[in-house]
Design a protein around this motif. Structure first.
Motif, PDB file in Angstrom:
ATOM      1  N   PHE A 115      83.179 -14.322  59.670  1.00  0.00           N
ATOM      2  CA  PHE A 115      82.734 -14.019  59.120  1.00  0.00           C
ATOM      3  C   PHE A 115      81.220 -12.925  59.328  1.00  0.00           C
ATOM      4  N   ASN A 116      81.594 -12.251  58.160  1.00  0.00           N
ATOM      5  CA  ASN A 116      80.714 -10.803  58.669  1.00  0.00           C
ATOM      6  C   ASN A 116      78.947 -11.823  58.280  1.00  0.00           C
ATOM      7  N   TRP A 117      78.031 -12.005  59.364  1.00  0.00           N
ATOM      8  CA  TRP A 117      77.063 -12.636  58.486  1.00  0.00           C
ATOM      9  C   TRP A 117      76.098 -11.320  58.346  1.00  0.00           C
ATOM     10  N   LEU A 118      76.466 -10.227  59.434  1.00  0.00           N
ATOM     11  CA  LEU A 118      75.918  -9.121  59.374  1.00  0.00           C
ATOM     12  C   LEU A 118      75.437  -8.224  57.634  1.00  0.00           C
ATOM     13  N   GLN A 119      76.849  -8.219  57.346  1.00  0.00           N
ATOM     14  CA  GLN A 119      77.213  -7.816  55.931  1.00  0.00           C
ATOM     15  C   GLN A 119      76.166  -8.944  54.788  1.00  0.00           C
ATOM     16  N   TRP A 120      76.222  -9.659  55.208  1.00  0.00           N
ATOM     17  CA  TRP A 120      76.029 -10.976  53.688  1.00  0.00           C
ATOM     18  C   TRP A 120      74.285 -10.494  53.940  1.00  0.00           C
ATOM     19  N   ASP A 121      74.121  -9.893  52.956  1.00  0.00           N
ATOM     20  CA  ASP A 121      72.729 -10.017  52.026  1.00  0.00           C
ATOM     21  C   ASP A 121      72.752 -10.662  51.026  1.00  0.00           C
ATOM     22  N   PRO A 122      71.979 -12.327  51.151  1.00  0.00           N
ATOM     23  CA  PRO A 122      72.340 -13.280  50.480  1.00  0.00           C
ATOM     24  C   PRO A 122      71.302 -12.367  49.455  1.00  0.00           C
ATOM     25  N   SER A 123      71.137 -13.155  48.165  1.00  0.00           N
ATOM     26  CA  SER A 123      70.688 -13.463  46.920  1.00  0.00           C
ATOM     27  C   SER A 123      69.315 -14.616  48.137  1.00  0.00           C
ATOM     28  N   GLU A 124      68.697 -15.267  46.344  1.00  0.00           N
ATOM     29  CA  GLU A 124      67.494 -15.699  46.447  1.00  0.00           C
ATOM     30  C   GLU A 124      68.464 -17.235  46.292  1.00  0.00           C
ATOM     31  N   THR A 125      69.653 -17.428  45.397  1.00  0.00           N
ATOM     32  CA  THR A 125      70.387 -18.217  44.628  1.00  0.00           C
ATOM     33  C   THR A 125      71.342 -18.479  45.196  1.00  0.00           C
ATOM     34  N   GLU A 126      72.352 -17.486  46.554  1.00  0.00           N
ATOM     35  CA  GLU A 126      73.298 -17.226  47.274  1.00  0.00           C
ATOM     36  C   GLU A 126      72.515 -18.795  48.303  1.00  0.00           C
ATOM     37  N   PHE A 127      71.133 -17.892  48.564  1.00  0.00           N
ATOM     38  CA  PHE A 127      70.744 -18.720  50.012  1.00  0.00           C
ATOM     39  C   PHE A 127      70.256 -20.556  50.115  1.00  0.00           C
ATOM     40  N   LEU A 128      69.691 -20.612  48.672  1.00  0.00           N
ATOM     41  CA  LEU A 128      68.902 -21.712  48.489  1.00  0.00           C
ATOM     42  C   LEU A 128      70.263 -22.552  48.840  1.00  0.00           C
ATOM     43  N   LYS A 129      71.917 -22.207  47.784  1.00  0.00           N
ATOM     44  CA  LYS A 129      72.882 -23.051  48.191  1.00  0.00           C
ATOM     45  C   LYS A 129      73.446 -23.414  48.783  1.00  0.00           C
ATOM     46  N   ALA A 130      73.159 -22.204  49.943  1.00  0.00           N
ATOM     47  CA  ALA A 130      74.315 -22.147  51.492  1.00  0.00           C
ATOM     48  C   ALA A 130      73.211 -23.455  52.167  1.00  0.00           C
ATOM     49  N   ILE A 131      71.908 -22.867  52.100  1.00  0.00           N
ATOM     50  CA  ILE A 131      70.797 -24.296  53.215  1.00  0.00           C
ATOM     51  C   ILE A 131      71.061 -25.431  52.715  1.00  0.00           C
ATOM     52  N   SER A 132      71.248 -25.984  51.491  1.00  0.00           N
ATOM     53  CA  SER A 132      71.401 -27.474  51.196  1.00  0.00           C
ATOM     54  C   SER A 132      72.743 -27.742  51.096  1.00  0.00           C
ATOM     55  N   CYS A 133      73.607 -27.198  51.347  1.00  0.00           N
ATOM     56  CA  CYS A 133      75.322 -27.721  51.896  1.00  0.00           C
ATOM     57  C   CYS A 133      75.260 -28.320  53.568  1.00  0.00           C
ATOM     58  N   ILE A 134      74.022 -28.044  54.445  1.00  0.00           N
ATOM     59  CA  ILE A 134      73.490 -28.180  55.800  1.00  0.00           C
ATOM     60  C   ILE A 134      72.898 -29.492  56.249  1.00  0.00           C
ATOM     61  N   GLN A 135      73.402 -30.539  56.569  1.00  0.00           N
ATOM     62  CA  GLN A 135      72.287 -31.230  57.248  1.00  0.00           C
ATOM     63  C   GLN A 135      71.557 -30.841  57.604  1.00  0.00           C
ATOM     64  N   THR A 136      70.272 -31.886  57.433  1.00  0.00           N
ATOM     65  CA  THR A 136      68.594 -32.244  57.229  1.00  0.00           C
ATOM     66  C   THR A 136      68.199 -31.214  58.749  1.00  0.00           C
ATOM     67  N   GLU A 137      68.988 -32.314  59.654  1.00  0.00           N
ATOM     68  CA  GLU A 137      68.670 -31.328  61.350  1.00  0.00           C
ATOM     69  C   GLU A 137      68.432 -30.189  61.493  1.00  0.00           C
ATOM     70  N   GLU A 138      69.959 -29.766  60.881  1.00  0.00           N
ATOM     71  CA  GLU A 138      70.571 -28.353  61.257  1.00  0.00           C
ATOM     72  C   GLU A 138      69.466 -27.706  60.076  1.00  0.00           C
ATOM     73  N   LYS A 139      69.357 -28.066  59.620  1.00  0.00           N
ATOM     74  CA  LYS A 139      68.656 -27.303  58.614  1.00  0.00           C
ATOM     75  C   LYS A 139      67.232 -26.445  59.116  1.00  0.00           C
ATOM     76  N   GLU A 140      66.374 -28.052  59.872  1.00  0.00           N
ATOM     77  CA  GLU A 140      65.122 -27.198  59.922  1.00  0.00           C
ATOM     78  C   GLU A 140      64.906 -26.621  61.833  1.00  0.00           C
TER      79      GLU A 140
END
Length: 281
Positions: free
Chosen positions: A13-38
Motif C-alpha cells: 500500500f503506497n501510503w505516501l500517495q494516500w491523501d485521506p479526506s476527513e471521512t476516509e481518515f475517520l473511517k480508517a481509524i475507527s477500524c483498529i483497536q483502541t491501543e493501536e489508535k493511541e
C-alpha cells in the motif's frame, strides 16, 4: 467475504500517495483497536501515522479474510519483542508487516512457517559521504557482501546504495522471521547474491550463510517500483519452501477497507489532531 482459494498473500500500500479526506481518515481509524489508535496518535508527523495505520488495517484484512474471523472479533496483542499476533486459538496463520520509503508491505501465510518481510527505498539520505557511511556500517556486513555492494568501487554510488539497501532488506527480513530484530550481530549473516534485481521477475536464488554455513531458507525478492525493493524470508519445517512465485499486489484505499467494520465511534477530535500535524520533518 472469506478467501480460501489460496494460502499466501503479498500486499503493498503506497501510503505516501494516500491523501485521506476527513471521512476516509475517520473511517480508517475507527477500524483498529483502541491501543493501536493511541499508539498511532503519538506520532509527530502525519506520514508516520499513515504508514502505521496502513499496516494495522492490512493485518485486520488478512486475519478477517484468511482466518475466517469476523472483522470486529479480530484481536491483536504484542509479544515481548513488540511483534503483533492474533489472540485466540488461531493455527497456521502467520504474517509480517514493514514500512519504509513510500510503502507499507504485508506478507501473510496460512501455513505454519517462519516469515519476515522488509521494504527499503533505494536511496541514501544520511548526510555523510557514502564512503564514511559504509565505514561506520562495516561491521554489519561480511567481506562477501561488501564486495557485492562495492564491486571493487567500480559501481556508481547509486548502484552501491541500491545494493546496500537490497542487502539490508534481506537481513531485516531474516531477523524479523526468527524474531530477534537487528540486535543480532549482523556480521554473522552473509547473503550471496546470484541474480540482479530488475523490474518484473521475482528473484529466489539468493543464498543465506550463518557463521559461514549455508542455511535452508527461501528469500523472495522483487521491486515494487524503480525506487523500492522488498524481501520476504521463509522457512518451513527447517527447510526452504518452494516458491509460489507470488508477487506483491498493490492495494488502494478501497481494497484496504473492503469488508471493514468500525470498532468504535468516529472520533472527530482525534481526526482534528491528525490534520493539524506536519506531514514530515
Amino acid at each position: 467475504m472469506i478467501k480460501m482459494a489460496r494460502s499466501s498473500v503479498r500486499w503493498a500500500f503506497n501510503w505516501l500517495q494516500w491523501d485521506p479526506s476527513e471521512t476516509e481518515f475517520l473511517k480508517a481509524i475507527s477500524c483498529i483497536q483502541t491501543e493501536e489508535k493511541e499508539r498511532i496518535g503519538r506520532f509527530v508527523f502525519k506520514k508516520d501515522a499513515r504508514a502505521s495505520l496502513a499496516g494495522r488495517l492490512l493485518m485486520r484484512k488478512f486475519v478477517n479474510e484468511y482466518g475466517n474471523i469476523p472483522y470486529n472479533d479480530v484481536l491483536f496483542s504484542r509479544d515481548k519483542s513488540g511483534r503483533p499476533f492474533v489472540n485466540g486459538d488461531i493455527k497456521n496463520l502467520n504474517f509480517n508487516v514493514s514500512h519504509q520509503g513510500s510503502y507499507t508491505v504485508f506478507a501473510g501465510e496460512v501455513r505454519n512457517l517462519l516469515l519476515g518481510v522488509d521494504v527499503m527505498k533505494l536511496e541514501y539520505t544520511g548526510g555523510k559521504k557514502l564512503a564514511e557511511f559504509f565505514r561506520i556500517m562495516n561491521r554489519n556486513f561480511s567481506p562477501l557482501e561488501w564486495d557485492s555492494i562495492r564491486a571493487g568501487n567500480s559501481k556508481s554510488e547509486i548502484d552501491q546504495v541500491s545494493m546496500f539497501c537490497r542487502h539490508w532488506s534481506l537481513k531485516e527480513s531474516y531477523v524479523k522471521a526468527i524474531g530477534v530484530g537487528i540486535a543480532m550481530d549482523l556480521s554473522r549473516i552473509s547473503f550471496k547474491i546470484n541474480s540482479p534485481l530488475v523490474a518484473g521477475p521475482l528473484v529466489t536464488d539468493t543464498e543465506l550463510y550463518l557463521d559461514g554455513m549455508k542455511q535452508n531458507w527461501l528469500f523472495e525478492e522483487s521491486l515494487l517500483d524503480s525506487d523500492h525493493c522488498v524481501s520476504v524470508a521463509l522457512q518451513e519445517n527447517k527447510s526452504a519452501p518452494e516458491s509460489l512465485g507470488l508477487k506483491f499486489e498493490t492495494m488502494n484505499f478501497k481494497n484496504l477497507m473492503e469488508n471493514s467494520v468500525s470498532l468504535h465511534s468516529l472520533d472527530l477530535e482525534y481526526c482534528k489532531r491528525y490534520f493539524s500535524k506536519p506531514e514530515q520533518p
